[in-house]
Design a protein around this motif. Structure first.
Motif, PDB file in Angstrom:
ATOM      1  N   LEU A 104      -4.481  -8.091   0.656  1.00  6.50           N
ATOM      2  CA  LEU A 104      -4.273  -7.458  -0.648  1.00  6.50           C
ATOM      3  C   LEU A 104      -5.009  -8.209  -1.751  1.00  6.50           C
ATOM      4  O   LEU A 104      -5.612  -7.601  -2.645  1.00  6.50           O
ATOM      5  N   GLU A 154       0.831  -1.201   0.000  1.00  5.24           N
ATOM      6  CA  GLU A 154       0.000   0.000   0.000  1.00  5.24           C
ATOM      7  C   GLU A 154       0.870   1.258   0.000  1.00  5.24           C
ATOM      8  O   GLU A 154       2.097   1.183   0.152  1.00  5.24           O
ATOM      9  N   SER A 155       0.235   2.404  -0.162  1.00  3.64           N
ATOM     10  CA  SER A 155       0.964   3.670  -0.179  1.00  3.64           C
ATOM     11  C   SER A 155       1.687   3.891   1.145  1.00  3.64           C
ATOM     12  O   SER A 155       1.122   3.673   2.214  1.00  3.64           O
ATOM     13  N   TYR A 215      -1.316 -10.166   5.584  1.00  7.86           N
ATOM     14  CA  TYR A 215      -1.351  -8.936   4.782  1.00  7.86           C
ATOM     15  C   TYR A 215      -1.477  -9.249   3.297  1.00  7.86           C
ATOM     16  O   TYR A 215      -2.203  -8.568   2.565  1.00  7.86           O
ATOM     17  N   HIS A 240       0.983  -1.139  -6.479  1.00  7.72           N
ATOM     18  CA  HIS A 240       0.145  -1.403  -5.307  1.00  7.72           C
ATOM     19  C   HIS A 240      -1.027  -2.293  -5.657  1.00  7.72           C
ATOM     20  O   HIS A 240      -1.814  -2.654  -4.786  1.00  7.72           O
ATOM     21  N   ASP A 241      -1.140  -2.671  -6.928  1.00  7.56           N
ATOM     22  CA  ASP A 241      -2.298  -3.430  -7.411  1.00  7.56           C
ATOM     23  C   ASP A 241      -1.858  -4.835  -7.814  1.00  7.56           C
ATOM     24  O   ASP A 241      -1.185  -5.025  -8.827  1.00  7.56           O
ATOM     25  N   SER A 298       4.390   2.239   2.123  1.00  8.88           N
ATOM     26  CA  SER A 298       4.988   1.014   2.667  1.00  8.88           C
ATOM     27  C   SER A 298       6.495   0.940   2.431  1.00  8.88           C
ATOM     28  O   SER A 298       7.167   0.117   3.044  1.00  8.88           O
ATOM     29  N   TYR A 326       5.128  -4.345   3.804  1.00  7.71           N
ATOM     30  CA  TYR A 326       4.173  -3.673   4.683  1.00  7.71           C
ATOM     31  C   TYR A 326       4.946  -2.835   5.707  1.00  7.71           C
ATOM     32  O   TYR A 326       5.717  -3.367   6.512  1.00  7.71           O
TER      33      TYR A 326
END
Length: 431
Positions: free
Chosen positions: A271, A64-65, A267, A230-231, A67, A246
């Motif tokens: 995702l 994620e943003s 985690y 992030h995808d 990280s 993370y």
């Protein structure tokens, strides 16, 4: 063990070290810490990062943003300094203070495609100069005609036209600017490219074109990528291996299919469960798994990144590693996405009980087209349509199920109305 290469060399060797499986290691992070600020205000953005990238592969870094993905990418190109540990390229340390000759080779061999195509390009320079700047700095042409030929060939390869070379970046769309940034990197003929979310700022229709360009260059030039994203739904289709990060910790590393079949760290599970499903009905009824870091107790038993077999690395303490290993040894793929059955009144949407497990790789099924012909057939033959609906539902073909149900209901209403009118006329005739 990989063969050792002189870590204090002033120049890069032709090949990197070879691991025990015969793969050439082109980039290696060893216990890398990256810290911003000093004293009490210091922020440890990356913590003890360890991974290898092999020549010719696409290694994706996902999280994620905030990280630490871009922080690692910028450290590879020597923008962010390492507070601890080291980064090796072809077995030669490139982090910290290195000879000027080695620094120039690193710049020449490692290029970066930035996330924001507007902010990473000089708005006052023409496209011709932007792409040629690296050629000028490293004298990679013998004559101006050769430089022009290289630039025109590259601009054609990324899908732009030679007449675009005299224009300025503000005259282009976001997708075209990203192509310019890609051309600027690839004209240097690098061996390694850091792609920092190169498609996140682009329209969906343009993303596939940029990804195809990256794969094209990899196939033709044997380029190795560190792909930052992030995808997970994007990286699955272009990656050979994936590392999940993370809050500065690398929590899982595995090959693409291994990671999606066995997402062991919670985690990673979260995702994958967040990947959007194209069908709005399925997306509406999906149970979203939320990762809670407080579920781990690291007060005494400290975590570390451990290889549990199958070249699968997971971050955890001894107890967690034992659990992850036991799950992996069962060799039964894990279901990371669950869909609530909308027609089951006993199902609670915020619960994971009584749900239909659905593998994200199978959503929606190939033949679940929701064709209008199912509705028409069910309309003409409502009983057959109703039976077909329950068959489709059994196999989780929800689009086909909805069409059959809709057509069958309409058919029952029509035929019921006709029968009611007929009976009414018959009653009037008798009276």
């Amino acid at each position: 063990m990989p063969e050792l290469i002189n870590a204090t060399a002033a120049h890069l060797p032709e090949h990197g070290p070879i691991d025990e499986n015969g793969r050439e290691i082109i980039l290696s992070l060893k216990n890398v810490d990256i810290t911003f600020g000093k004293g009490e205000n210091a922020v440890r953005a990356v913590k003890n990062a360890n991974f290898d990238i092999y020549k010719g592969e696409t290694f994706s870094l996902v999280g994620e943003s905030g990280s630490g993905k871009t922080t690692i990418g910028r450290a590879v190109i020597r923008v962010n300094p390492c507070a601890a540990g080291e980064i090796d390229y072809k077995g030669v340390r490139i982090s910290g203070k290195i000879p000027r000759s080695l620094d120039r080779e690193v710049i020449r061999n490692i290029q970066m495609v930035f996330q924001d195509p507007a902010a990473s390009i000089n708005e006052r320079a023409t496209v011709d100069y932007i792409i040629s700047e690296g050629l000028y700095n490293f004298h990679l042409f013998n004559s101006n005609a050769e430089r022009v030929e290289k630039v025109e060939n590259m601009i054609n390869e990324v899908g732009l036209l030679p007449e675009h070379l005299t224009r300025y970046p503000h005259e282009f769309s976001g997708g075209q600017r990203q192509r310019i940034g890609l051309a600027r990197a690839m004209v240097m003929e690098p061996e390694f490219v850091v792609a920092d979310e190169p498609i996140s700022a682009l329209d969906v229709s343009i993303r596939a074109q940029v990804l195809n360009l990256l794969k094209k260059f990899q196939k033709e030039r044997e380029v190795t990528y560190l792909f930052i994203a992030h995808d997970l739904s994007i990286v699955r289709f272009i990656s050979d291996r994936i590392a999940v990060i993370y809050k500065g910790d690398i929590v899982e590393i595995a090959s693409t299919e291994e990671l999606f079949d066995f997402p062991l760290h919670p985690y990673t599970h979260s995702l994958i469960s967040a990947i959007p499903i194209p069908d709005p009905q399925l997306e509406k009824n999906k149970v979203l798994y939320t990762y809670d870091p407080s579920m781990h107790d690291y007060s005494e038993d400290k975590p570390e990144l451990v290889n549990i077999g199958h070249d699968h690395w997971v971050f955890g303490n001894k107890k967690e590693i034992e659990e992850y290993t036991a799950i992996r040894e069962k060799n039964i793929p894990l279901k990371s996405v669950t869909i609530v059955d909308p027609d089951d009144p006993n199902t609670v949407t915020n619960s994971t009980e009584d749900v239909i497990p659905v593998d994200v790789t199978e959503l929606p099924p190939v033949h679940d087209t929701g064709s209008i012909w199912y509705a028409i057939l069910a309309f003409l033959l409502p009983l057959l349509g109703l039976a077909g609906a329950f068959i489709w539902k059994h196999f989780h073909h929800y689009r086909n199920y909805k069409k059959c149900i809709t057509g069958a209901i309409a058919g029952f209403v029509l035929f019921g109305t006709i029968i009611a009118i007929f009976l009414l006329f018959l009653l009037l005739a008798v009276i």
